[in-house]
Scaffold this motif. Sequence first.
Motif, PDB file in Angstrom:
ATOM      1  N   ALA A 115       0.891  -1.389   0.114  1.00  0.00           N
ATOM      2  CA  ALA A 115       0.229  -0.053  -0.170  1.00  0.00           C
ATOM      3  C   ALA A 115       0.737   1.350   0.232  1.00  0.00           C
ATOM      4  O   ALA A 115       0.361   2.019  -0.458  1.00  0.00           O
ATOM      5  N   PHE A 116       1.383   0.996   0.753  1.00  0.00           N
ATOM      6  CA  PHE A 116       2.699   2.433   0.950  1.00  0.00           C
ATOM      7  C   PHE A 116       3.636   2.229  -0.167  1.00  0.00           C
ATOM      8  O   PHE A 116       3.423   3.834  -0.881  1.00  0.00           O
ATOM      9  N   ILE A 117       4.239   2.064  -1.365  1.00  0.00           N
ATOM     10  CA  ILE A 117       4.368   1.378  -2.347  1.00  0.00           C
ATOM     11  C   ILE A 117       3.682   2.347  -3.641  1.00  0.00           C
ATOM     12  O   ILE A 117       4.268   3.429  -4.318  1.00  0.00           O
ATOM     13  N   MET A 118       1.997   2.001  -3.681  1.00  0.00           N
ATOM     14  CA  MET A 118       1.221   2.445  -4.204  1.00  0.00           C
ATOM     15  C   MET A 118       1.519   3.427  -3.937  1.00  0.00           C
ATOM     16  O   MET A 118       0.671   4.377  -5.052  1.00  0.00           O
ATOM     17  N   GLY A 119       1.136   4.000  -2.715  1.00  0.00           N
ATOM     18  CA  GLY A 119       1.157   5.257  -2.610  1.00  0.00           C
ATOM     19  C   GLY A 119       2.132   6.418  -3.202  1.00  0.00           C
ATOM     20  O   GLY A 119       1.703   7.831  -3.633  1.00  0.00           O
ATOM     21  N   SER A 120       3.501   6.220  -3.025  1.00  0.00           N
ATOM     22  CA  SER A 120       4.735   6.564  -3.637  1.00  0.00           C
ATOM     23  C   SER A 120       4.582   6.763  -4.612  1.00  0.00           C
ATOM     24  O   SER A 120       4.929   7.663  -5.490  1.00  0.00           O
ATOM     25  N   ILE A 121       3.712   5.646  -5.748  1.00  0.00           N
ATOM     26  CA  ILE A 121       3.765   5.579  -6.769  1.00  0.00           C
ATOM     27  C   ILE A 121       2.837   6.834  -7.581  1.00  0.00           C
ATOM     28  O   ILE A 121       3.240   8.220  -7.870  1.00  0.00           O
ATOM     29  N   LEU A 122       1.158   6.795  -6.675  1.00  0.00           N
ATOM     30  CA  LEU A 122       0.277   7.904  -6.961  1.00  0.00           C
ATOM     31  C   LEU A 122       1.079   9.250  -6.879  1.00  0.00           C
ATOM     32  O   LEU A 122       0.551   9.959  -7.027  1.00  0.00           O
ATOM     33  N   ALA A 123       2.083   9.624  -6.078  1.00  0.00           N
ATOM     34  CA  ALA A 123       2.991  10.540  -5.391  1.00  0.00           C
ATOM     35  C   ALA A 123       3.292  10.821  -6.828  1.00  0.00           C
ATOM     36  O   ALA A 123       3.422  12.249  -6.520  1.00  0.00           O
ATOM     37  N   GLU A 124       3.668  10.706  -7.615  1.00  0.00           N
ATOM     38  CA  GLU A 124       4.189  10.967  -8.518  1.00  0.00           C
ATOM     39  C   GLU A 124       3.716  11.818  -9.991  1.00  0.00           C
ATOM     40  O   GLU A 124       3.812  12.174 -10.489  1.00  0.00           O
ATOM     41  N   THR A 125       2.245  11.596  -9.589  1.00  0.00           N
ATOM     42  CA  THR A 125       0.842  11.759 -10.547  1.00  0.00           C
ATOM     43  C   THR A 125       0.676  13.233 -10.157  1.00  0.00           C
ATOM     44  O   THR A 125       0.735  13.441  -9.183  1.00  0.00           O
ATOM     45  N   VAL A 126       0.115  14.107 -11.025  1.00  0.00           N
ATOM     46  CA  VAL A 126      -0.823  15.315 -10.893  1.00  0.00           C
ATOM     47  C   VAL A 126      -2.115  15.362 -10.727  1.00  0.00           C
ATOM     48  O   VAL A 126      -2.258  16.567 -10.274  1.00  0.00           O
ATOM     49  N   ASP A 127      -2.334  13.876  -9.870  1.00  0.00           N
ATOM     50  CA  ASP A 127      -3.520  13.833  -9.624  1.00  0.00           C
ATOM     51  C   ASP A 127      -3.340  13.685  -7.660  1.00  0.00           C
ATOM     52  O   ASP A 127      -4.544  13.216  -7.007  1.00  0.00           O
TER      53      ASP A 127
END
Length: 752
Positions: free
Chosen positions: A248-260
């Motif tokens: 879950a943390f990794i997916m949060g870190s991935i989404l943290a690099e998006t404009v959304d």
Amino acid sequence: MAELEPMIRDLALMLVVAGIVTLVFKRLKQPLVLGYIVAGFLVSPHMPYTASVVDQESIRLWADIGVMFLLFSLGLDFSFKKILKMGASPIISTICIIFSMSLLGYCSGRLFHWSDMDSIFLGGMLAMSSTTIIYKAFDDLGLRQQKFAGMVMSVLILEDILAIVMMVMLSAIASGNNPDGSQMLGSVLKIVFFLVLWLVVGIFAVPLILRKVRTLINDEVLLIVALGLCCAMAVFSSEVGFSSAFGAFIMGSILAETVDAEHIEKLVEPVKNLFGAIFFVSVGMLVDPEILLSYAGPIAALVLTILLGQSIFGSFAFMLGGESLKSAVRCGFSMAQIGEFSFIIASLGLSLGVISNFLYPVVVAVSVITTFLTPYMIRVSVPASGMLERHLPSRLIRMFNYFSTSHPHSNEQSKWKKLLMQMAANTLIYSILTVAVIFLMFSFAEPVVSRMLPESAFRWTANVLTGLLTVLLIAPFLRAMIMKKNRSEEFKALWAESNINRLPLIFTILVRVVIAVAFIFYICNHLTRFTPAVMITLGLIVVVFIVISRRIKNNSIRMERLFINNLRSRDIEAQVSGKKRPLYEGRLLDRDVHIAEFNIPMNTRWMGHTLRQLAFGSKYGVHVSSILRANHRLNIPDGDYLIFPGDKIQVIGSDQQLAAFGQAVSSEVFGEDLNFEQREMKLRQYVVKDNSPFIDKTLEQSGIRSLYSCMVVGLEEGKENLSPVKPTRKFQAGDIIWVVGEQEALDTLFAV
């Protein structure tokens, strides 16, 4: 529906009690986390005087979901680019703190004659300061904008990341009876492999998918997609041997690099708050008063260990990171508590069945006590640093301060070091991607192709087809591994500086060629029975073809550009919308002044006033460098700029000046309207009588609006709709008008 009744009853009990207790804690200005823990204790079976939760297994399941969403939200607020931009100072401080506090916790456990596993997990728990509690304490004390607070928050971010790694390591230790060095090394390599793989593939694919479907996504769909990705990565993480929280943390870190990222964070926050509350309530349910009484001595000793350990080792660690004596003491004293990650590590130990049952309530008790003491530790840090400056030898203090001011803040490196680090990083990343593709092809594609060509006569055809597909898929990665950085500025400069540099530079290329040939050799060895010499020759031929192929070159460059654009998309969006902070901030941070951001409240008294009227410079000594409004940056505003509610302003000043300004921002507001019920607008019918003062007067002359604060909305003339009152029309006796106003104003009007 009958089987759901206990679960729903338990949920209702937990949330109602948690709501009541947190209201009390909010009134007492205490962290809500403690309120949740107290609420959990009140609804636990250990409290005989109140109603208790019945279905504790369901609560434990929801608590696990809460941990997952908590770490997902943490990942959304985290960016690996932040760590790279921090420099070495917070990294040095974090490593020193975690190592010293973990060792201190382990030694404390052994002194109490606890088992090795209890002591190991205790060390992990004592090493984790609470981001939530420290942030809340800084906010309450008005210190969040000060320079030392920024350093503390940087270290806390790194601690949270290392806590994730620590959880994986503790799981690996718990899974083996006597894990040796090779097992530990294997666990570390496994973490690095999957971490890099998930981040690279995720940053490449997820922003691309979101960009393609952006026109179809609203808030509801975005929330479902984000939580779906979170749960999917949690499942995948569990399948490969890690915890669901890590995924879950990794997916949060991935989404943290998006404009959304910020939008997703706001959408997920209510879900995180709900399940996070359930998790902390479940923590309080494990508090057993009998255990606390039995272990009162160890609890007091552990509290003292944390207070002294963080004060001494934490302060020293921050000095090693480059902080002055005063700043280091304030940082070290601020971190003297444990919190949410300690509970998560304790939950991990219980779920694995490797720690004793008494350890969890002991850690909760220690956390509660240290949390209450946190504001006092922060306050006492200033006189403590002053006492040290008075009693320590002046020569030693000058040495500390000289070390902090001369500590390198620049990211400049030698050309060789920079080039080799970049080459090593590229080789590692592309090697991991190559290994992942080979594994997927051999695990899934090869069996499919073999089933399509089952006869032995076609066996070689199936192997050749699988090999060709695999080589084509990894070709862009191998080419990038070999060719990237061969034309960089550092490579060209070193090549031109001296002939001595040319042989080592050629050697760096040969090493990467050998690695690429090794991958081709492995594929051939798996699918064919060629001799090693033939496979090496074939590998060299394939590598040469990959290097000279223009199509593979274009594919490699296109994939890399897409990845870089995805990685930079949030920064680009921040620049366009005016949210990116100025580049000179880093230079200010080396001096006494720095930049801080303040959000102007919606009920501010400053609304509509110009900067000249507000006179921030003369009152507080600060300078407004930028105003962020509606995704636009207004740089270097002059005195005629107006302040509006919701503005975000960037201000330059010292810690003391910014603290005074922050206090003014929060205090210069309109108070709450306690009589808002009386301000309800009502519509009433008014009949103009013979003795009315409005007769023979126009609407403006009547003063209904200016004198009585009411508004005429229409004239009733027997029609279906009200007629508008013309400005030149004079009121006559018997006119029926409809007016709108507050009750008090209407009463005054009707009394005329």
